[in-house]
Scaffold this motif. Structure first.
Motif, PDB file in Angstrom:
ATOM      1  N   SER A 115       1.853   6.492  -7.065  1.00  0.00           N
ATOM      2  CA  SER A 115       0.743   7.258  -7.636  1.00  0.00           C
ATOM      3  C   SER A 115       0.859   8.753  -7.350  1.00  0.00           C
ATOM      4  N   ASP A 116       1.789   9.132  -6.506  1.00  0.00           N
ATOM      5  CA  ASP A 116       1.947  10.538  -6.162  1.00  0.00           C
ATOM      6  C   ASP A 116       2.555  11.283  -7.346  1.00  0.00           C
ATOM      7  N   THR A 153      -7.977  16.683  -8.032  1.00  0.00           N
ATOM      8  CA  THR A 153      -7.535  16.710  -6.635  1.00  0.00           C
ATOM      9  C   THR A 153      -8.365  17.670  -5.799  1.00  0.00           C
ATOM     10  N   ALA A 212       0.830  -1.209   0.000  1.00  0.00           N
ATOM     11  CA  ALA A 212       0.000   0.000   0.000  1.00  0.00           C
ATOM     12  C   ALA A 212       0.862   1.257   0.000  1.00  0.00           C
ATOM     13  N   VAL A 213       1.923   1.253   0.787  1.00  0.00           N
ATOM     14  CA  VAL A 213       2.836   2.400   0.824  1.00  0.00           C
ATOM     15  C   VAL A 213       3.497   2.579  -0.541  1.00  0.00           C
ATOM     16  N   ASP A 214       3.923   1.475  -1.150  1.00  0.00           N
ATOM     17  CA  ASP A 214       4.551   1.537  -2.469  1.00  0.00           C
ATOM     18  C   ASP A 214       3.579   2.079  -3.514  1.00  0.00           C
ATOM     19  N   ALA A 215       2.338   1.620  -3.485  1.00  0.00           N
ATOM     20  CA  ALA A 215       1.336   2.094  -4.443  1.00  0.00           C
ATOM     21  C   ALA A 215       1.073   3.584  -4.262  1.00  0.00           C
ATOM     22  N   GLU A 216       0.995   4.024  -3.023  1.00  0.00           N
ATOM     23  CA  GLU A 216       0.777   5.442  -2.753  1.00  0.00           C
ATOM     24  C   GLU A 216       1.953   6.275  -3.273  1.00  0.00           C
ATOM     25  N   PHE A 217       3.151   5.792  -3.026  1.00  0.00           N
ATOM     26  CA  PHE A 217       4.348   6.493  -3.486  1.00  0.00           C
ATOM     27  C   PHE A 217       4.364   6.587  -5.014  1.00  0.00           C
TER      28      PHE A 217
END
Length: 70
Positions: A40-41, A68, A33-38
């Motif tokens: 997608s930023d 956004t 989840a952290v990787d996906a958030e990173f």
């Protein structure tokens, strides 16, 4: 666990974290989840794109801003 927990209690908790598969699974899911958030930023990409432009937001940056802040 309180800061004042005895060493034996801390050791038992760490042993449990290392030995129980459910904690490994949960840690992997959290990492994903952290990787996906990173990934997608888009902030850095947007700032770099604006820096390369004449100061006007290009269509894809403007569209993301609308999404956004809508």
């Amino acid at each position: 666990m309180p800061r004042t927990a005895p060493t034996t209690e801390i050791r038992a908790a760490l042993d449990r974290l290392v030995s129980e598969p459910k904690f490994r699974t949960a840690a992997g899911m959290h990492g994903d989840a952290v990787d996906a958030e990173f990934r997608s930023d888009t902030l850095i990409a947007d700032l770099e794109e604006l820096a390369r432009s004449d100061g006007k937001a290009r269509p894809n940056v403007a569209a993301r801003q609308k999404e956004t802040f809508a």
